[in-house]
Design an enzyme around this catalytic site. Structure first.
Site, mmCIF file in Angstrom:
data_model
loop_
_atom_site.group_PDB
_atom_site.id
_atom_site.type_symbol
_atom_site.label_atom_id
_atom_site.label_comp_id
_atom_site.label_asym_id
_atom_site.label_seq_id
_atom_site.Cartn_x
_atom_site.Cartn_y
_atom_site.Cartn_z
ATOM 1 N N GLY A 127 0.823 -1.213 0.000
ATOM 2 C CA GLY A 127 0.000 0.000 0.000
ATOM 3 C C GLY A 127 0.851 1.255 0.000
ATOM 4 O O GLY A 127 2.078 1.203 -0.166
ATOM 5 N N ASP A 172 0.292 -8.884 1.595
ATOM 6 C CA ASP A 172 -0.755 -7.972 1.119
ATOM 7 C C ASP A 172 -1.759 -8.745 0.274
ATOM 8 O O ASP A 172 -1.384 -9.679 -0.437
ATOM 9 C CB ASP A 172 -0.117 -6.836 0.283
ATOM 10 N N PHE A 202 -5.898 -5.303 -2.043
ATOM 11 C CA PHE A 202 -7.212 -4.649 -2.124
ATOM 12 C C PHE A 202 -7.035 -3.181 -2.524
ATOM 13 O O PHE A 202 -7.618 -2.716 -3.504
ATOM 14 C CB PHE A 202 -7.970 -4.792 -0.789
ATOM 15 N N THR A 203 -6.232 -2.455 -1.777
ATOM 16 C CA THR A 203 -5.924 -1.060 -2.158
ATOM 17 C C THR A 203 -4.441 -0.888 -2.458
ATOM 18 O O THR A 203 -4.005 0.198 -2.802
ATOM 19 C CB THR A 203 -6.335 -0.069 -1.045
ATOM 20 N N ASN A 260 -4.606 -12.422 14.267
ATOM 21 C CA ASN A 260 -3.643 -13.314 13.600
ATOM 22 C C ASN A 260 -2.212 -12.799 13.733
ATOM 23 O O ASN A 260 -1.280 -13.571 13.960
ATOM 24 C CB ASN A 260 -4.015 -13.501 12.122
ATOM 25 N N TYR A 268 -14.310 1.301 10.555
ATOM 26 C CA TYR A 268 -12.895 1.673 10.582
ATOM 27 C C TYR A 268 -12.482 2.164 11.966
ATOM 28 O O TYR A 268 -11.562 1.621 12.568
ATOM 29 C CB TYR A 268 -12.638 2.752 9.533
ATOM 30 N N TYR A 298 -3.174 -8.443 24.764
ATOM 31 C CA TYR A 298 -2.091 -9.410 24.528
ATOM 32 C C TYR A 298 -0.830 -8.998 25.289
ATOM 33 O O TYR A 298 -0.070 -9.838 25.758
ATOM 34 C CB TYR A 298 -1.775 -9.540 23.024
ATOM 35 N N ARG A 330 -9.030 10.079 -0.922
ATOM 36 C CA ARG A 330 -8.635 10.963 0.177
ATOM 37 C C ARG A 330 -8.414 12.372 -0.368
ATOM 38 O O ARG A 330 -8.160 12.573 -1.551
ATOM 39 C CB ARG A 330 -7.400 10.416 0.885
HETATM 40 P P1 NAD Z 1 -3.495 1.792 1.830
HETATM 41 O O1 NAD Z 1 -4.925 1.495 1.573
HETATM 42 O O2 NAD Z 1 -2.667 2.352 0.733
HETATM 43 O O3 NAD Z 1 -2.751 0.505 2.365
HETATM 44 C C1 NAD Z 1 -3.367 -0.567 3.030
HETATM 45 C C2 NAD Z 1 -2.776 -1.861 2.504
HETATM 46 O O4 NAD Z 1 -3.336 -2.969 3.221
HETATM 47 C C3 NAD Z 1 -3.070 -2.102 1.029
HETATM 48 O O5 NAD Z 1 -1.895 -2.519 0.364
HETATM 49 C C4 NAD Z 1 -4.118 -3.203 1.042
HETATM 50 O O6 NAD Z 1 -4.126 -3.980 -0.140
HETATM 51 C C5 NAD Z 1 -3.711 -3.976 2.274
HETATM 52 N N1 NAD Z 1 -4.802 -4.754 2.888
HETATM 53 C C6 NAD Z 1 -6.054 -4.321 3.206
HETATM 54 N N2 NAD Z 1 -6.768 -5.322 3.739
HETATM 55 C C7 NAD Z 1 -5.952 -6.411 3.783
HETATM 56 C C8 NAD Z 1 -6.124 -7.749 4.230
HETATM 57 N N3 NAD Z 1 -7.280 -8.167 4.739
HETATM 58 N N4 NAD Z 1 -5.076 -8.611 4.086
HETATM 59 C C9 NAD Z 1 -3.900 -8.192 3.558
HETATM 60 N N5 NAD Z 1 -3.681 -6.940 3.122
HETATM 61 C C10 NAD Z 1 -4.707 -6.062 3.239
HETATM 62 O O7 NAD Z 1 -3.478 2.771 3.107
HETATM 63 P P2 NAD Z 1 -2.272 3.511 3.835
HETATM 64 O O8 NAD Z 1 -2.546 4.950 3.802
HETATM 65 O O9 NAD Z 1 -0.973 2.993 3.353
HETATM 66 O O10 NAD Z 1 -2.518 3.028 5.338
HETATM 67 C C11 NAD Z 1 -1.759 2.012 5.947
HETATM 68 C C12 NAD Z 1 -2.178 1.852 7.390
HETATM 69 O O11 NAD Z 1 -1.988 3.083 8.093
HETATM 70 C C13 NAD Z 1 -3.648 1.468 7.573
HETATM 71 O O12 NAD Z 1 -3.742 0.546 8.634
HETATM 72 C C14 NAD Z 1 -4.318 2.764 7.957
HETATM 73 O O13 NAD Z 1 -5.441 2.544 8.768
HETATM 74 C C15 NAD Z 1 -3.193 3.462 8.729
HETATM 75 N N6 NAD Z 1 -3.390 4.921 8.675
HETATM 76 C C16 NAD Z 1 -3.078 5.630 7.545
HETATM 77 C C17 NAD Z 1 -3.317 6.999 7.521
HETATM 78 C C18 NAD Z 1 -2.969 7.855 6.324
HETATM 79 O O14 NAD Z 1 -3.261 9.052 6.338
HETATM 80 N N7 NAD Z 1 -2.326 7.348 5.291
HETATM 81 C C19 NAD Z 1 -3.876 7.640 8.634
HETATM 82 C C20 NAD Z 1 -4.207 6.868 9.736
HETATM 83 C C21 NAD Z 1 -3.939 5.514 9.757
HETATM 84 N N1 UDP Z 2 -12.930 15.831 1.466
HETATM 85 C C1 UDP Z 2 -13.383 16.789 0.568
HETATM 86 N N2 UDP Z 2 -13.311 16.501 -0.758
HETATM 87 C C2 UDP Z 2 -12.794 15.336 -1.236
HETATM 88 C C3 UDP Z 2 -12.341 14.366 -0.313
HETATM 89 C C4 UDP Z 2 -12.439 14.651 1.032
HETATM 90 O O1 UDP Z 2 -13.831 17.877 0.953
HETATM 91 O O2 UDP Z 2 -12.763 15.174 -2.470
HETATM 92 C C5 UDP Z 2 -12.980 16.164 2.905
HETATM 93 C C6 UDP Z 2 -13.640 15.113 3.787
HETATM 94 O O3 UDP Z 2 -15.020 15.322 3.861
HETATM 95 C C7 UDP Z 2 -12.927 15.352 5.102
HETATM 96 C C8 UDP Z 2 -11.527 15.806 4.708
HETATM 97 O O4 UDP Z 2 -11.644 16.244 3.356
HETATM 98 O O5 UDP Z 2 -13.551 16.399 5.812
HETATM 99 C C9 UDP Z 2 -10.483 14.703 4.785
HETATM 100 O O6 UDP Z 2 -10.968 13.580 4.099
HETATM 101 P P1 UDP Z 2 -10.119 12.256 3.883
HETATM 102 O O7 UDP Z 2 -11.037 11.247 3.268
HETATM 103 O O8 UDP Z 2 -8.866 12.592 3.174
HETATM 104 O O9 UDP Z 2 -9.678 11.820 5.337
HETATM 105 P P2 UDP Z 2 -10.438 11.641 6.737
HETATM 106 O O10 UDP Z 2 -11.823 12.203 6.667
HETATM 107 O O11 UDP Z 2 -10.439 10.181 6.978
HETATM 108 O O12 UDP Z 2 -9.607 12.421 7.678
#
Ligand code: NAD
Ligand code: UDP
Length: 310
Positions: free
Chosen positions: A10, A31, A34-35, A97, A143, A157, A184
């Protein structure tokens, strides 16, 4: 060390895999794509220390590792709401897991939790000792409640089985390798501005977020994993706060786009304000973000300009 990164294909995970390999570690990336994208890690496949495993962490897997960075979970609202029951399974069964592996192999495990555990915060900025204001039955609950339960599992744990745990609460992070259709706000606005389309501000745009560049976030995660005698939770994010309307204007100015701003309905339970208090990360890890928002946005705009030209 041999390090497992779940969600390693991801956005954040692929940057983390890259950094761990460059420090000489062996990395097992698990991975289900999915995303995530294979393309995020194809360059790493040349490295004999890198292993890519297609696996869904909802199902158990047997691995022998020293450390686990547990990131697997879709992070964008459109993706985690696509199949909310699956999101809950990923957070609960997936974390169970991974904790099972940590318990059996005595590996240290770090959970990528989120600022969403604070919900629509009544306290501003958010400190780690704030318990949050979360709707347990709304469309974001799969979420935010999923992550809250994942934190609970980590703590239980630790208390019950002595598992060596770390919890980081990540605030909105952006940068290269976000998907163009990720949903996002930073990627949406940059892609819309570069394509000359209207920028979609949800609601009146007065809601706030604070945006951290990916390199800073990865520094913080690694510092937390390497720290001793501190399990967290710890906030990681950039405290510079923007209204979403100001963010849209900034992206239009930085891209030199002729796009206009249009308003769309505000999704339900969209938090009205969010900014991390990062005092604890400073004291315990000596960490604070270094990349300015201008530099970070510039790099990300450059990345999407190339992506869209592909
Ligand atoms: P992302 O969606 O790009 O990455 C998530 C990855 O997890 C993807 O590669 C997806 O394919 C994989 N995945 C999802 N479900 C799975 C499953 N059941 N089994 C195996 N793989 C699976 O998102 P990201 O921004 O890279 O976020 C990574 C982590 O950080 C997440 O746990 C997210 O909740 C956390 N996080 C990210 C942000 C941010 O702003 N980027 C903020 C808060 C928390
Ligand atoms: N948002 C927006 N336009 C977009 C996407 C998101 O105005 O095209 C807003 C959304 O409603 C939120 C903020 O931007 O208030 C951040 O959204 P994001 O999905 O990036 O993250 P999160 O809400 O999980 O912090």
């Amino acid at each position: 060390m041999r390090i497992l990164v779940t969600g390693g294909a991801g956005f954040l995970g692929s940057h983390l895999c890259e950094r761990l390999l460059s420090s000489g570690h062996e990395v097992v990336c698990v991975d289900n794509f999915f995303t995530g994208r294979k393309r995020n890690v194809t360059a790493l496949l040349q490295n004999p220390l890198f292993e890519l495993v297609r696996h869904d962490i909802v199902l158990p897997i047997l691995l022998e590792v020293d450390r686990i960075y547990h990131l697997a979970c879709p992070a964008s609202p459109i993706h985690y709401q696509y199949n909310p029951v699956k999101t809950i399974k990923t957070n609960i069964l997936g974390t169970l897991n991974m904790l099972g592996i940590a318990k059996r192999t005595r590996a240290r495990i770090l959970l990528a939790s989120t600022s969403e555990v604070y919900g629509d915060p009544a306290v501003h900025p958010q400190k780690e000792d704030y318990w949050g204001n979360v709707n347990p039955i709304g469309i974001r609950s799969c979420y935010d409640e999923g992550k809250r339960c994942a934190e609970t599992l980590m703590m239980d744990y630790h208390r019950q089985n002595g598992v060596d745990i770390k919890i980081v609460r990540i605030f909105n992070t952006y940068g290269p390798r976000m998907l163009p259709d990720d949903g996002r706000v930073v990627s949406n606005f940059i892609v819309q501005a570069l394509e000359g389309k209207d920028l979609t501000v949800y609601g009146n745009g007065s809601q706030t977020r604070s945006f951290c560049y990916v390199d800073d976030l990865i520094d913080g995660m690694i510092s937390m994993m390497d720290s001793e005698d501190f399990i967290g939770p710890v906030n990681l994010g950039n405290p510079q706060e923007f209204t979403i309307l100001d963010l849209a204007k900034k992206i239009i100015a930085m891209t030199g786009s002729r796009s206009k701003i249009v308003h769309k309905p505000l999704p339900s339970d969209d938090p009205t304000q969010r900014r991390p208090d990062i005092t604890l990360a400073g004291v315990k890890l000596g960490w604070k973000p270094k990349v300015t928002v201008d530099d970070g946005f510039r790099n990300t705009i450059e990345y999407f300009t190339k992506e869209l030209a592909r």
